[in-house]
Design an enzyme around this catalytic site. Structure first.
Site, short mmCIF file in Angstrom:
data_model
loop_
_atom_site.label_atom_id
_atom_site.label_comp_id
_atom_site.label_asym_id
_atom_site.label_seq_id
_atom_site.Cartn_x
_atom_site.Cartn_y
_atom_site.Cartn_z
N GLY A 57 0.62 -1.06 -0.19
CA GLY A 57 -0.04 0.10 -0.04
C GLY A 57 0.82 0.98 -0.03
O GLY A 57 2.03 1.19 -0.22
N ALA A 58 0.36 2.59 0.30
CA ALA A 58 0.87 3.66 0.39
C ALA A 58 2.03 3.77 1.53
O ALA A 58 3.06 4.40 1.30
CB ALA A 58 0.11 4.69 0.54
N ASP A 114 -13.57 5.49 2.84
CA ASP A 114 -12.59 4.73 1.60
C ASP A 114 -13.62 3.56 1.03
O ASP A 114 -12.66 2.54 1.07
CB ASP A 114 -11.26 4.70 1.88
CG ASP A 114 -10.71 4.44 0.79
OD1 ASP A 114 -10.87 5.04 -0.33
OD2 ASP A 114 -9.55 3.89 0.91
N VAL A 143 3.70 -2.90 3.37
CA VAL A 143 3.76 -4.11 2.88
C VAL A 143 3.00 -5.11 3.78
O VAL A 143 3.14 -4.98 4.99
CB VAL A 143 5.15 -4.73 2.69
CG1 VAL A 143 4.93 -6.30 1.77
CG2 VAL A 143 5.93 -3.82 1.63
N VAL A 144 2.12 -5.90 3.01
CA VAL A 144 1.15 -6.95 3.83
C VAL A 144 1.46 -8.24 3.39
O VAL A 144 2.00 -8.95 2.30
CB VAL A 144 -0.24 -6.73 3.37
CG1 VAL A 144 -1.10 -7.78 4.20
CG2 VAL A 144 -0.77 -5.39 3.44
#
Length: 416
Positions: free
Chosen positions: A29-30, A155, A33-34
């Site tokens: 993501g911005a 969102d 890290v997943v």
């Protein structure tokens, strides 16, 4: 824990990376890290671990001269929100990780990928009315619960709506959420329970096989916007406010009141629900233009083209996409709408056969490589001008980082 589930904070376990098996990166993501991880203690289960590089956060904060602590606030708000959630359609904060280099937290892993990728599997990329009714009802319950806690999600989009292993939804990514004063007459929301993970080991057998390139199923999306004015909602030093003046959201889903900058509250989530329902019904969002300026112009001035015969679903979408937030349908009015006629709102999350249940994966997800999480995350968020990763050890981790970065530069997406 205080019994009032509407305002209590759970005690969150401190996790140790040494007690986790890192299976694979799922996506980035911005800010982080997943990873898909398997815990070993106190019991074995699969979790999604979002890891944020402290160095990356510090660099972003420095670039915001007037809001040096902006990114840190967003991380703290997201973590606090997760620690308050206790609902079967929302993630549970399973634990936090912190070292000198990274901050991370673990939530439930959803093997069914996301609603966007599920829509792509449907005939003509569209859901049936019955499927839309089920998923819409679950989203209404999740948003209603959040609003009762004073949380504006902000969102809502298919990429942030994941499919649990039992086929029910899970709304994730509270990166852009904010806290306002709860509605004046909130409902007494029940404290819903989740299964005890220690008694749910069979869950591990229902994991969906990991796709190639660690793609979590979240496909390219429009740019996520976040202006410096986001800090204005906290300018008084309070954690609540009557309205927020932030400019946040994902381009095609942003409601008119956020674009106009006159302040917004809970109604923004119902607008986004209308966009999501339109996308599920027609296969595309209603206001997308050739560029941001045109998209925003359409959001402010154009009525949605609800092609087809007049149905309760199209009527609901029209009421959700009312440009004046004070006239927009919300809460109990949505639940009482003709589209949901006959829905038993108290038992939705207990339905045993949702429209789609992720297939059983027989593959043993033990992981094939030892991944150094700190090195990996720092490598991914290393200065974009430095393509050589010269300061990263030349190991399997380096090769994985280069492949991971190369894939996501060509196929950008956000997971959390």
């Amino acid at each position: 824990m205080v019994e009032d589930g509407r305002s209590s904070l759970r005690e969150v376990p401190i996790l140790d990376l040494k007690n986790m098996k890192i299976i694979s990166p799922l996506g980035r993501g911005a800010k982080g890290v997943v990873f898909l991880v398997r815990t070993e203690f106190p019991y074995k289960e699969f979790l999604a671990l979002k890891v944020i590089s402290k160095a990356s956060v510090e660099n972003k904060a420095v670039s915001r001269s007037k809001n040096d602590d902006y990114v840190f606030k967003r991380i703290c708000i997201e973590r606090e929100i997760l620690s308050r959630l206790h609902h079967p359609l929302l993630p549970t904060l399973r634990g936090v990780v912190e070292t000198e280099q990274i901050i991370g937290y673990a939530i439930d892993y959803c093997p069914g990928r996301d609603l966007h990728s599920l829509r792509k599997k449907q005939t003509e990329n569209m859901f049936s009315d019955d499927s839309i009714r089920f998923y819409a009802a679950e989203l209404v319950l999740a948003l209603e619960y959040l609003h009762g806690l004073g949380i504006v999600y902000r969102d809502l989009k298919p990429e942030n709506i994941l499919i649990q292993e039992n086929g029910h939804l899970m709304l994730v990514d509270f990166d852009l959420s904010t806290k306002l004063s709860p509605p004046k007459s909130p409902q007494n929301l029940p404290i819903t329970t989740k299964p005890d993970p220690s008694k749910e080991e069979k869950k591990n057998k229902r994991l969906l096989c990991l796709p190639r390139c660690w793609n979590s199923g979240v496909l390219p999306t429009e740019e996520t916007l976040c202006s410096n004015s986001v800090s204005s909602e906290h300018s008084s030093g309070s954690t609540t406010a009557a309205k927020s003046n932030s400019f946040v959201g994902t381009e095609e889903y942003i409601p008119p009141e956020i674009i106009q900058g006159n302040g917004h509250e809970f109604a923004v989530d119902w607008w986004c629900l209308g966009i999501v329902l339109h996308e599920m019904l027609y296969g595309f969002t209603p206001f997308k233009g050739s560029n941001r300026k045109e998209t925003f112009h359409r959001i402010l001035n154009k009525s949605p083209d609800l092609v087809g015969e007049q149905t309760p679903l199209r009527n609901l979408i029209r009421k959700l996409l009312e440009k004046e937030p004070s006239k927009r349908i919300t809460g109990e009015e949505i639940k009482g709408h003709d589209f949901f006629k006959g829905v038993d709102w108290k038992s939705i999350s207990e339905i045993s056969r949702p429209p789609y249940i992720p297939p059983v994966c027989d593959k043993d997800l033990n992981g094939n490589n030892e991944i150094d999480v700190e090195m990996f995350v720092n490598g991914v968020f290393k200065d974009e001008n430095d393509k050589s990763l010269e300061n990263v050890k030349k190991t399997d981790n380096c090769n994985q980082i280069l492949e991971f970065k190369g894939y996501h530069e060509a196929n950008p997406f956000f997971v959390f």
